[in-house]
Write a protein that holds these residues in place. Structure first.
Motif, PDB file in Angstrom:
ATOM      1  N   ARG A 127       0.831  -1.203   0.000  1.00  0.00           N
ATOM      2  CA  ARG A 127       0.000   0.000   0.000  1.00  0.00           C
ATOM      3  C   ARG A 127       0.871   1.260   0.000  1.00  0.00           C
ATOM      4  N   LEU A 128       1.954   1.239   0.784  1.00  0.00           N
ATOM      5  CA  LEU A 128       2.882   2.376   0.787  1.00  0.00           C
ATOM      6  C   LEU A 128       3.534   2.569  -0.580  1.00  0.00           C
ATOM      7  N   GLN A 129       3.921   1.440  -1.196  1.00  0.00           N
ATOM      8  CA  GLN A 129       4.533   1.524  -2.518  1.00  0.00           C
ATOM      9  C   GLN A 129       3.563   2.077  -3.548  1.00  0.00           C
ATOM     10  N   ALA A 130       2.284   1.673  -3.439  1.00  0.00           N
ATOM     11  CA  ALA A 130       1.274   2.149  -4.388  1.00  0.00           C
ATOM     12  C   ALA A 130       1.107   3.659  -4.301  1.00  0.00           C
ATOM     13  N   ARG A 131       1.187   4.207  -3.084  1.00  0.00           N
ATOM     14  CA  ARG A 131       1.011   5.646  -2.921  1.00  0.00           C
ATOM     15  C   ARG A 131       2.157   6.446  -3.536  1.00  0.00           C
ATOM     16  N   ARG A 132       3.338   5.802  -3.703  1.00  0.00           N
ATOM     17  CA  ARG A 132       4.497   6.499  -4.240  1.00  0.00           C
ATOM     18  C   ARG A 132       4.616   6.372  -5.756  1.00  0.00           C
ATOM     19  N   MET A 133       3.730   5.590  -6.353  1.00  0.00           N
ATOM     20  CA  MET A 133       3.826   5.356  -7.788  1.00  0.00           C
ATOM     21  C   MET A 133       3.075   6.430  -8.568  1.00  0.00           C
ATOM     22  N   ASP A 134       3.674   6.858  -9.683  1.00  0.00           N
ATOM     23  CA  ASP A 134       3.021   7.830 -10.549  1.00  0.00           C
ATOM     24  C   ASP A 134       2.100   7.158 -11.551  1.00  0.00           C
ATOM     25  N   SER A 135       2.412   5.928 -11.924  1.00  0.00           N
ATOM     26  CA  SER A 135       1.613   5.202 -12.905  1.00  0.00           C
ATOM     27  C   SER A 135       0.291   4.759 -12.288  1.00  0.00           C
ATOM     28  N   VAL A 136      -0.812   5.149 -12.949  1.00  0.00           N
ATOM     29  CA  VAL A 136      -2.135   4.774 -12.458  1.00  0.00           C
ATOM     30  C   VAL A 136      -2.320   3.260 -12.510  1.00  0.00           C
ATOM     31  N   ARG A 137      -1.898   2.634 -13.618  1.00  0.00           N
ATOM     32  CA  ARG A 137      -2.059   1.192 -13.776  1.00  0.00           C
ATOM     33  C   ARG A 137      -1.209   0.426 -12.753  1.00  0.00           C
ATOM     34  N   GLY A 138      -0.005   0.952 -12.488  1.00  0.00           N
ATOM     35  CA  GLY A 138       0.836   0.309 -11.478  1.00  0.00           C
ATOM     36  C   GLY A 138       0.229   0.413 -10.097  1.00  0.00           C
ATOM     37  N   ARG A 139      -0.360   1.592  -9.805  1.00  0.00           N
ATOM     38  CA  ARG A 139      -0.991   1.769  -8.503  1.00  0.00           C
ATOM     39  C   ARG A 139      -2.191   0.831  -8.341  1.00  0.00           C
ATOM     40  N   GLU A 140      -2.975   0.703  -9.409  1.00  0.00           N
ATOM     41  CA  GLU A 140      -4.127  -0.187  -9.347  1.00  0.00           C
ATOM     42  C   GLU A 140      -3.698  -1.643  -9.173  1.00  0.00           C
ATOM     43  N   ALA A 141      -2.628  -2.036  -9.851  1.00  0.00           N
ATOM     44  CA  ALA A 141      -2.144  -3.408  -9.726  1.00  0.00           C
ATOM     45  C   ALA A 141      -1.689  -3.706  -8.302  1.00  0.00           C
ATOM     46  N   LEU A 142      -0.991  -2.753  -7.669  1.00  0.00           N
ATOM     47  CA  LEU A 142      -0.549  -2.964  -6.297  1.00  0.00           C
ATOM     48  C   LEU A 142      -1.739  -3.015  -5.330  1.00  0.00           C
ATOM     49  N   ASN A 143      -2.750  -2.192  -5.577  1.00  0.00           N
ATOM     50  CA  ASN A 143      -3.935  -2.220  -4.720  1.00  0.00           C
ATOM     51  C   ASN A 143      -4.677  -3.556  -4.846  1.00  0.00           C
ATOM     52  N   GLU A 144      -4.683  -4.099  -6.059  1.00  0.00           N
ATOM     53  CA  GLU A 144      -5.282  -5.430  -6.228  1.00  0.00           C
ATOM     54  C   GLU A 144      -4.494  -6.470  -5.434  1.00  0.00           C
ATOM     55  N   ALA A 145      -3.182  -6.365  -5.480  1.00  0.00           N
ATOM     56  CA  ALA A 145      -2.347  -7.298  -4.708  1.00  0.00           C
ATOM     57  C   ALA A 145      -2.612  -7.149  -3.214  1.00  0.00           C
ATOM     58  N   VAL A 146      -2.832  -5.908  -2.754  1.00  0.00           N
ATOM     59  CA  VAL A 146      -3.147  -5.674  -1.342  1.00  0.00           C
ATOM     60  C   VAL A 146      -4.410  -6.421  -0.953  1.00  0.00           C
ATOM     61  N   ARG A 147      -5.420  -6.373  -1.800  1.00  0.00           N
ATOM     62  CA  ARG A 147      -6.671  -7.056  -1.482  1.00  0.00           C
ATOM     63  C   ARG A 147      -6.513  -8.579  -1.517  1.00  0.00           C
ATOM     64  N   ARG A 148      -5.696  -9.065  -2.452  1.00  0.00           N
ATOM     65  CA  ARG A 148      -5.469 -10.514  -2.500  1.00  0.00           C
ATOM     66  C   ARG A 148      -4.758 -11.008  -1.241  1.00  0.00           C
ATOM     67  N   VAL A 149      -3.735 -10.283  -0.828  1.00  0.00           N
ATOM     68  CA  VAL A 149      -3.033 -10.637   0.406  1.00  0.00           C
ATOM     69  C   VAL A 149      -3.964 -10.507   1.608  1.00  0.00           C
ATOM     70  N   GLY A 150      -4.806  -9.474   1.599  1.00  0.00           N
ATOM     71  CA  GLY A 150      -5.738  -9.256   2.708  1.00  0.00           C
ATOM     72  C   GLY A 150      -6.747 -10.375   2.856  1.00  0.00           C
ATOM     73  N   SER A 151      -7.215 -10.940   1.730  1.00  0.00           N
ATOM     74  CA  SER A 151      -8.196 -12.033   1.806  1.00  0.00           C
ATOM     75  C   SER A 151      -7.572 -13.264   2.469  1.00  0.00           C
ATOM     76  N   ILE A 152      -6.298 -13.537   2.186  1.00  0.00           N
ATOM     77  CA  ILE A 152      -5.624 -14.670   2.827  1.00  0.00           C
ATOM     78  C   ILE A 152      -5.415 -14.382   4.319  1.00  0.00           C
ATOM     79  N   ALA A 153      -5.079 -13.124   4.637  1.00  0.00           N
ATOM     80  CA  ALA A 153      -4.865 -12.756   6.041  1.00  0.00           C
ATOM     81  C   ALA A 153      -6.140 -12.930   6.859  1.00  0.00           C
ATOM     82  N   ILE A 154      -7.296 -12.668   6.245  1.00  0.00           N
ATOM     83  CA  ILE A 154      -8.572 -12.840   6.961  1.00  0.00           C
ATOM     84  C   ILE A 154      -8.757 -14.293   7.373  1.00  0.00           C
ATOM     85  N   VAL A 155      -8.436 -15.225   6.474  1.00  0.00           N
ATOM     86  CA  VAL A 155      -8.575 -16.648   6.793  1.00  0.00           C
ATOM     87  C   VAL A 155      -7.651 -17.027   7.949  1.00  0.00           C
TER      88      VAL A 155
END
Length: 488
Positions: free
Chosen positions: A307-335
């Motif tokens: 999430r910190l890395q996503a905030r530092r990125m200028d590329s919109v697509r790169g930021r969106e990709a990192l945010n998707e990864a955050v949610r994927r990791v978060g779903s595993i953490a919930i389990v």
């Protein structure tokens, strides 16, 4: 027993509960008597007896090869039953009966409650192997006689002292006979071995059991006085004593055959190894839960870094990709967080689905109402972890592509479990009322990363199927069909 008593007798529900209490205890009487027990209750019209329960001894040969429960005999055929029921006393008269060339001594013990005789216990002893009894056998028989007199007087079993027959010590595990002062008159070899495990170096006979037990157990202040009384057999109680690395389970039974306490019977079992294994299992469970807790913390740390890395990125697509990864990791953490709160590797997946739904809903560009219906139930961790990722991808796909910025809409997750337990399946449907699928779209060939993850997890790890199709009217309908083998 419930069905037989209600069908054939006039006993009340409270009387039936007394019989249940008796049956929970009478394995002890059977073992001490070296005899089979059959409980006979008079029928509603008083012309017959019905046998409602039966017990065979663990300490000797049976005298009944057949199951006697449910048998009906007319009054008069068995005079000992009639005498015990009518006169309210233990009847031992008569010569042995011969059953299949085996001599059997028959006795009848009335079962009394609140001054009324509810039924009769027929005690049947196989005499084929009779020999000169040992000191242990004599103690058994004397204790059985005392218990039988207490049953006939309505003083046994003890009200409110329901016994777990599987967990409570039995006569063969270890037996100690005490006099009225709590002094040991006899201790079986197993009982003496159990006390040696606690650190006793001398013999038990002649010792005050309560004082010896309190000395062997670690000093715990006021508890010692209670332990002295309990081990002395003044009241029907059960406890465990630990000392010198050993653990024994004690059960005290006061003996009052004529109303006054003449002594006590103490049953005991060495449960040292059992408690050691239980502690190992508790430690193992705690370790597994701690591992899940640490994995959850590490995953949350990874998500925070992404999430910190996503905030530092200028590329919109790169930021969106990192945010998707955050949610994927978060779903595993919930389990893993859910598993860290359980004692087994199973989770209530509905709670996880609700949290995934709330997490993914944060990304919606429109004003979307997310809701869930149905029940996923309890799932194994090996199913819950990939399923949480699949659900995250499906919801993320629906919320990102179904609605335009500012658009109102609905996404509903429904779950249905069906089929026999051995081949049970879980059907999860995610349906939106958004813009629908693009023309010519095929979920089996689409190159979208999220759909690739879904196909890999559903078909490879879960052994199920996945499909996306236009919903009736408007929107898209995604269907997950996977096998599950857990309890509902």
């Amino acid at each position: 027993m419930n069905d037989l008593v209600r069908q054939h007798t006039a006993l009340s529900e409270s009387d039936l509960e007394w019989l249940h209490l008796l049956v929970s205890e009478w394995q002890l009487l059977s073992d001490l008597s070296f005899a089979d027990l059959v409980l006979w209750v008079p029928t509603l019209d008083g012309t017959r007896y019905v046998s409602v329960a039966q017990m065979r001894p663990n300490t000797g040969p049976t005298s009944y090869q057949d199951d006697m429960v449910g048998h009906l005999v007319p009054r008069g055929r068995r005079p000992l039953l009639d005498a015990a029921l009518d006169e309210g006393r233990i009847v031992r008269e008569g010569d042995p009966e011969w059953r299949e060339e085996v001599p059997v001594r028959v006795e009848s013990i009335p079962v009394r409650r609140d001054g009324r005789v509810l039924g009769v216990i027929a005690r049947n002893t196989n005499l084929l192997t009779v020999r000169t009894p040992s000191r242990l056998e004599l103690t058994y028989l004397q204790s059985a006689s005392d218990l039988a007199q207490m049953i006939a007087a309505g003083a046994f079993p003890f009200p409110g002292q329901q016994v777990d027959m599987d967990a409570s010590p039995r006569a063969g595990d270890g037996l100690i006979r005490l006099d009225a002062d709590g002094v040991v008159q006899y201790a079986s070899p197993n009982a003496l071995s159990a006390y040696h495990r606690l650190g006793l170096a001398a013999d038990l006979v002649g010792q005050h059991l309560g004082q010896i037990t309190a000395e062997l157990a670690p000093s715990r202040g006021p508890v010692d006085e209670a332990l002295v009384k309990l081990a002395s057999g003044y009241a029907p109680r059960e406890t465990e004593v630990e000392g010198n690395g050993g653990v024994i389970q004690l059960r005290a039974i006061p003996l009052k055959p004529k109303g006054a306490r003449i002594g006590s019977l103490v049953l005991l079992r060495d449960v040292t190894e059992l408690r050691r294994r239980e502690r190992e299992l508790i430690t193992k469970d705690a370790t597994i839960r701690e591992i899940h807790h640490r994995v959850k913390n590490n995953l949350q740390t990874v998500a925070a870094l992404l999430r910190l890395q996503a905030r530092r990125m200028d590329s919109v697509r790169g930021r969106e990709a990192l945010n998707e990864a955050v949610r994927r990791v978060g779903s595993i953490a919930i389990v893993h967080e859910t598993l860290s709160q359980n004692l087994d590797e199973r989770v209530e997946f509905d709670e996880i689905a609700d949290r995934v739904l709330a997490m993914v809903a944060e990304i919606s560009p429109g004003k979307v109402d997310c809701r869930r219906s149905g029940r996923c139930g309890i799932l194994d961790a090996e199913v819950a972890t990939p399923l949480s990722m699949v659900l995250t991808e499906v919801l993320q796909n629906a919320l990102e592509h179904a609605f335009a910025p500012g658009e109102h809409g609905t996404v509903e997750v429904s779950a249905v479990r069906s089929g026999p337990r051995s081949a049970e399946r879980l059907l999860i449907t995610v349906q939106d009322d958004g813009r629908g699928l693009p023309e010519g779209f095929d979920p089996k060939t689409a190159g979208n990363l999220g759909l690739q993850i879904i196909r890999t997890l559903v078909e490879g790890e879960l052994g199920g199927t996945f499909d996306m199709k236009p919903a009736a009217g408007r929107g898209t309908r995604a269907v997950l069909d996977i096998p599950v083998r857990s309890q509902k």
